[in-house]
Design a protein around this motif. Structure first.
Motif, PDB file in Angstrom:
ATOM      1  N   TYR A   1      -0.576   6.927   4.147  1.00  0.00           N
ATOM      2  CA  TYR A   1       0.703   7.626   4.284  1.00  0.00           C
ATOM      3  C   TYR A   1       1.487   7.151   5.511  1.00  0.00           C
ATOM      4  N   GLY A   2       1.226   5.931   5.939  1.00  0.00           N
ATOM      5  CA  GLY A   2       2.020   5.336   7.010  1.00  0.00           C
ATOM      6  C   GLY A   2       1.733   5.890   8.384  1.00  0.00           C
ATOM      7  N   ILE A   3       0.551   6.455   8.592  1.00  0.00           N
ATOM      8  CA  ILE A   3       0.202   7.065   9.881  1.00  0.00           C
ATOM      9  C   ILE A   3      -0.772   6.160  10.618  1.00  0.00           C
ATOM     10  N   ARG A   4      -0.406   5.789  11.845  1.00  0.00           N
ATOM     11  CA  ARG A   4      -1.264   4.931  12.666  1.00  0.00           C
ATOM     12  C   ARG A   4      -2.200   5.784  13.516  1.00  0.00           C
ATOM     13  N   THR A   5      -3.423   5.338  13.613  1.00  0.00           N
ATOM     14  CA  THR A   5      -4.460   6.063  14.339  1.00  0.00           C
ATOM     15  C   THR A   5      -4.491   5.639  15.804  1.00  0.00           C
ATOM     16  N   HIS A   6      -4.645   6.638  16.683  1.00  0.00           N
ATOM     17  CA  HIS A   6      -4.801   6.417  18.115  1.00  0.00           C
ATOM     18  C   HIS A   6      -6.100   7.074  18.574  1.00  0.00           C
ATOM     19  N   LEU A   7      -6.554   6.690  19.762  1.00  0.00           N
ATOM     20  CA  LEU A   7      -7.826   7.170  20.273  1.00  0.00           C
ATOM     21  C   LEU A   7      -7.670   7.518  21.750  1.00  0.00           C
ATOM     22  N   SER A   8      -8.152   8.701  22.132  1.00  0.00           N
ATOM     23  CA  SER A   8      -8.227   9.036  23.553  1.00  0.00           C
ATOM     24  C   SER A   8      -9.443   8.347  24.158  1.00  0.00           C
ATOM     25  N   VAL A   9      -9.266   7.730  25.313  1.00  0.00           N
ATOM     26  CA  VAL A   9     -10.359   7.000  25.947  1.00  0.00           C
ATOM     27  C   VAL A   9     -10.505   7.446  27.395  1.00  0.00           C
TER      28      VAL A   9
ATOM     29  N   LEU B   1      10.744   4.096   1.657  1.00  0.00           N
ATOM     30  CA  LEU B   1      10.682   4.644   0.300  1.00  0.00           C
ATOM     31  C   LEU B   1       9.821   5.904   0.260  1.00  0.00           C
ATOM     32  N   LEU B   2       8.716   5.899   0.983  1.00  0.00           N
ATOM     33  CA  LEU B   2       7.848   7.070   0.986  1.00  0.00           C
ATOM     34  C   LEU B   2       8.544   8.265   1.631  1.00  0.00           C
ATOM     35  N   TYR B   3       9.218   8.026   2.767  1.00  0.00           N
ATOM     36  CA  TYR B   3       9.962   9.115   3.397  1.00  0.00           C
ATOM     37  C   TYR B   3      11.117   9.567   2.500  1.00  0.00           C
ATOM     38  N   GLY B   4      11.714   8.620   1.791  1.00  0.00           N
ATOM     39  CA  GLY B   4      12.783   8.967   0.859  1.00  0.00           C
ATOM     40  C   GLY B   4      12.290   9.850  -0.269  1.00  0.00           C
TER      41      GLY B   4
ATOM     42  N   GLY C   1      18.794  13.035 -16.137  1.00  0.00           N
ATOM     43  CA  GLY C   1      18.987  11.972 -15.157  1.00  0.00           C
ATOM     44  C   GLY C   1      17.696  11.270 -14.803  1.00  0.00           C
ATOM     45  N   ASP C   2      17.816  10.335 -13.859  1.00  0.00           N
ATOM     46  CA  ASP C   2      16.655   9.558 -13.453  1.00  0.00           C
ATOM     47  C   ASP C   2      16.693   9.297 -11.954  1.00  0.00           C
ATOM     48  N   VAL C   3      15.580   8.780 -11.467  1.00  0.00           N
ATOM     49  CA  VAL C   3      15.429   8.489 -10.041  1.00  0.00           C
ATOM     50  C   VAL C   3      14.898   7.070  -9.900  1.00  0.00           C
ATOM     51  N   ALA C   4      15.439   6.329  -8.950  1.00  0.00           N
ATOM     52  CA  ALA C   4      14.965   4.971  -8.689  1.00  0.00           C
ATOM     53  C   ALA C   4      14.641   4.822  -7.211  1.00  0.00           C
ATOM     54  N   PHE C   5      13.519   4.175  -6.923  1.00  0.00           N
ATOM     55  CA  PHE C   5      13.121   3.835  -5.558  1.00  0.00           C
ATOM     56  C   PHE C   5      13.061   2.317  -5.484  1.00  0.00           C
ATOM     57  N   ARG C   6      13.883   1.729  -4.620  1.00  0.00           N
ATOM     58  CA  ARG C   6      14.004   0.279  -4.586  1.00  0.00           C
ATOM     59  C   ARG C   6      13.850  -0.262  -3.160  1.00  0.00           C
ATOM     60  N   LEU C   7      13.008  -1.263  -3.026  1.00  0.00           N
ATOM     61  CA  LEU C   7      12.929  -2.017  -1.775  1.00  0.00           C
ATOM     62  C   LEU C   7      14.013  -3.069  -1.765  1.00  0.00           C
ATOM     63  N   ASP C   8      14.746  -3.126  -0.669  1.00  0.00           N
ATOM     64  CA  ASP C   8      15.810  -4.119  -0.514  1.00  0.00           C
ATOM     65  C   ASP C   8      15.761  -4.613   0.916  1.00  0.00           C
TER      66      ASP C   8
ATOM     67  N   PRO D   1       0.798  -1.238   0.000  1.00  0.00           N
ATOM     68  CA  PRO D   1       0.000   0.000   0.000  1.00  0.00           C
ATOM     69  C   PRO D   1       0.824   1.280   0.000  1.00  0.00           C
ATOM     70  N   LEU D   2       1.914   1.328   0.767  1.00  0.00           N
ATOM     71  CA  LEU D   2       2.708   2.554   0.800  1.00  0.00           C
ATOM     72  C   LEU D   2       3.470   2.764  -0.500  1.00  0.00           C
ATOM     73  N   VAL D   3       3.869   1.679  -1.149  1.00  0.00           N
ATOM     74  CA  VAL D   3       4.506   1.808  -2.463  1.00  0.00           C
ATOM     75  C   VAL D   3       3.478   2.267  -3.490  1.00  0.00           C
ATOM     76  N   ASP D   4       2.236   1.818  -3.336  1.00  0.00           N
ATOM     77  CA  ASP D   4       1.166   2.319  -4.206  1.00  0.00           C
ATOM     78  C   ASP D   4       0.980   3.825  -4.013  1.00  0.00           C
ATOM     79  N   THR D   5       1.067   4.287  -2.774  1.00  0.00           N
ATOM     80  CA  THR D   5       0.985   5.728  -2.507  1.00  0.00           C
ATOM     81  C   THR D   5       2.138   6.462  -3.180  1.00  0.00           C
ATOM     82  N   LEU D   6       3.337   5.897  -3.090  1.00  0.00           N
ATOM     83  CA  LEU D   6       4.501   6.490  -3.749  1.00  0.00           C
ATOM     84  C   LEU D   6       4.272   6.577  -5.262  1.00  0.00           C
ATOM     85  N   ARG D   7       3.757   5.509  -5.847  1.00  0.00           N
ATOM     86  CA  ARG D   7       3.493   5.527  -7.294  1.00  0.00           C
ATOM     87  C   ARG D   7       2.484   6.615  -7.650  1.00  0.00           C
TER      88      ARG D   7
END
Length: 494
Positions: A208-216, A91-94, A55-62, A32-38
Motif C-alpha cells: 500500500y505504498g508505505i515505507r518501513t522505518h526502524l528506531s535504533v 492511482l491508489l490514492y485516487g 457510468g464507468d471509472v478509469a484509472f490511468r498511468l500517464d 505492485p501498487l497497480v496490482d493492489t488497486l486491481r
C-alpha cells in the motif's frame, strides 16, 4: 474488506465500496501498487458487481501527468470518472479518494488535481518486542498489544498488518516506524540478526505504498558488536553504521530510514563523547545517504533527572537551547523531529519555538495520536482541532509561514494510537484521531469539521446501524467540541 478473526476494519467497511463496485472499471498501468488497486477493485466488484450502476471509472498511468509521485487528477463528466496519475501511488490514492467521495465521485464537476502538501506522512509506533516491566508492550498504549510483535518475535498474522496498511493508505499515510523510540536490548537486535523480521513486515506495508522505518539505538555499535565506543567522529563507528545500513537495505530495498532518540530520558547519545547532535545525526545520515534513506533525529532532548527546584534549568526550553545554534549543520537527509509543543503533548501548550528557529534544517513536526495526556483513549477527545490550530500557526507572525508549511521539508509524524485491539484503537471514537492525522498530513489546512464528517460517513454506513442519521448527528455533537470539553474539566487553570 473482511479481516480474519472478526477484526473491525474501522473506516472503509465493505458498504463504502458500493459506488465503485457497481460500475465498470478500467485500469491501465502496471507495477505492485497497480496490482493492489486491481485487487481492491476486484474485491469491490465481487461484493457489488451484480448491482446496477451508471457510468464507468478509469484509472490511468500517464508519465506526462503533472501530479508528482503521489498526486492524481480527478475528472468527472457525463457519468464518466477518470483518475490520472504520473506514478502508481497516485492511482491508489485516487482510488481511495473516489471511495471517500461516494456518489459525488460520479457527478459532473470541474477537473481537480490533488497532491500531498507533505511528502513524509509518518506514524511512530512505540511498540516493544518483549513486554517491558515498566512500559508494557506498547509504551503509552491504550489499544492492546502490538500489531507487529508478540511473544518476543514478529507476529505471524500478516493479514492484519496488510489491513492496517490499507487503512493508513486510505487516509494518506506513507511511512511507519515499527518499534519504540526507547530502544531496549532486544529491539536493538532488529538492526542486526533480526532484520528479516522487519523485512516481513515491510513486505506487507509495501503493498500500500508505505515505507518501513526502524528506531535504533545510538549505542548500537557497542550493544550489538562490542565496540568500545559509539563516538560519531570515530572511523570504526562510521564504518559500523555504513555496514549496518548496507545490511538493512539488502533485506529491504525501499527501507525509509532510522528514527533516533538520543541524550534524553536515559537514552545514549553524542553528549557522552562531547559531540553535538548534528555530529550524531550526520553520522547516521551519511550511512543512509547512498541508499536514499533518511534519519529522523528527535529533538525532545532534556535531562530527565533534573531537580524541579533547580530554577537554572528549564525543560520547556531545553530543545531550543540544544538545537537552535545547530541550524544549517545537518545533512540534507537528516530530519529534525520536533514535538509540536515545548512541554510534552499537553492538552494545550504553545507551539514549539524550535519549529521556526531552524530555517536551514529539515524539520518534521511530531504530534501524538495516542492520547497520553488527553484521556488515554478512554475519554472522547478529537484532536484534529488542536492539530489544525498548531499547523495554522505562524511562528514569525502574520507575514511568516505556517507550521504546516515549515514542515514541508521533513513532514508530519504522529505517535500511533493503533494496537491489536479488535477495533484498532481501544475506544472506537479514537479511530478519528488516526484518520484525521493522515488527512491533515496530506492537507494541513483541511477543515477539521469536514474531516470529522468524512470519517463518520465512511465509518457508520447505513448498513452498520439502524438509524444512521441519528447516530451521525450525535457523534458530531459529541466530537466537534470534545477537545475544548476535555480541557475544561481537566485543566481549568490552563
Amino acid at each position: 474488506m473482511t479481516v480474519p478473526g472478526g477484526i473491525d476494519p474501522a473506516w472503509l467497511p465493505d458498504e463504502a465500496l458500493r459506488g465503485i463496485g457497481s460500475r465498470r472499471v478500467l485500469i491501465e498501468g502496471g507495477g505492485p501498487l497497480v496490482d493492489t488497486l486491481r485487487a481492491e477493485v476486484a474485491y469491490a466488484q465481487g461484493k457489488f458487481g451484480t448491482l446496477p450502476g451508471d457510468g464507468d471509472v478509469a484509472f490511468r498511468l500517464d508519465g506526462a501527468a503533472d501530479t508528482g509521485p503521489e498526486g492524481f487528477t480527478l475528472a468527472r463528466s457525463g457519468g464518466h470518472t477518470t483518475v490520472t496519475a504520473a506514478a502508481p501511488a497516485g492511482l491508489l490514492y485516487g482510488f481511495f479518494h473516489v471511495v471517500r467521495l461516494g456518489a459525488a465521485a460520479f457527478a459532473d464537476a470541474p477537473e481537480q488535481t490533488h497532491r500531498p502538501a507533505l511528502s513524509r506522512r509518518m506514524l511512530n509506533h512505540w511498540d516493544n518486542i518483549d513486554v517491558h516491566p515498566v512500559m508494557g508492550q506498547v509504551e503509552r498504549g491504550y489499544a492492546g498489544g502490538s500489531l507487529f510483535w508478540e511473544d518476543g518475535r514478529a507476529r505471524g498474522d500478516l493479514d492484519r498488518i496488510r489491513t492496517y496498511a490499507r487503512l493508513l493508505a486510505a487516509c494518506g499515510i506513507n511511512a511507519v516506524c515499527v518499534n519504540n523510540v526507547n530502544v531496549h536490548e532486544t529491539e536493538a537486535r532488529l538492526l542486526g540478526d533480526r532484520i528479516g523480521e522487519v523485512a516481513a513486515i515491510a513486505g506487507e506495508l509495501r503493498k500500500y505504498g508505505i515505507r518501513t522505518h526502524l528506531s535504533v539505538s545510538f549505542a548500537a555499535p557497542v550493544v550489538l558488536d562490542g565496540l568500545d565506543t559509539a563516538d560519531p567522529l570515530d572511523d570504526s563507528v562510521r564504518d559500523w553504521w555504513r555496514t549496518a545500513a548496507d545490511r538493512v537495505y539488502a533485506h529491504i530495498p525501499d527501507f525509509g530510514g532510522f528514527v533516533v532518540k538520543a541524550d534524553s530520558e536515559g537514552q545514549p547519545g553524542p553528549f557522552a563523547y562531547g559531540r553535538s547532535h548534528a555530529d550524531g545525526a550526520n553520522l547516521i545520515a551519511d550511512a543512509l545517504a547512498p541508499h536514499g534513506g533518511t534519519v529522523h533525529w528527535r529533538a525532545f532532548v532534556y535531562n530527565h533527572t533534573q531537580d524541579w527546584r533547580d530554577r537554572t534549568t528549564d525543560r520547556a526550553r531545553a530543545a531550543y537551547d540544544h538545537f537552535a545554534t545547530l541550524d544549517g549543520q545537518f545533512r540534507d537527509n537528516a530530519v529534525l523531529q520536533v514535538k509540536h509543543g515545548p512541554m510534552d503533548f499537553q492538552v494545550r501548550e504553545p507551539v514549539s519555538p524550535v519549529i521556526g528557529a531552524l530555517p536551514r534544517t529539515r524539520v518534521a513536526v511530531e504530534l501524538q495520536a495516542t492520547q497520553e495526556y488527553t484521556g488515554q483513549q478512554r475519554h472522547v477527545c478529537a484532536l484534529a482541532p488542536m492539530w489544525s490550530e498548531v499547523l495554522g500557526f505562524r511562528p514569525e507572525g502574520e507575514d511568516g509561514a505556517t507550521v504546516g508549511r515549515l514542515a514541508g521539508g521533513g513532514g508530519l509524524v504522529a505517535v500511533s494510537n493503533a494496537g491489536a485491539d479488535p477495533c484498532w484503537t481501544g475506544h472506537p471514537l479514537a479511530q478519528f484521531n488516526l484518520y484525521a492525522f493522515g488527512r491533515l498530513a496530506w492537507q494541513p489546512d483541511a477543515d477539521p469539521e469536514q474531516l470529522l464528517d468524512e470519517w463518520i460517513e465512511l465509518t457508520f454506513t447505513p448498513e452498520r446501524t439502524a438509524d444512521p442519521e441519528r447516530l451521525r448527528s450525535g457523534l458530531r455533537a459529541v466530537l466537534r467540541r470534545s477537545w475544548a470539553t476535555y480541557e475544561k474539566y481537566t485543566a481549568p487553570l490552563g
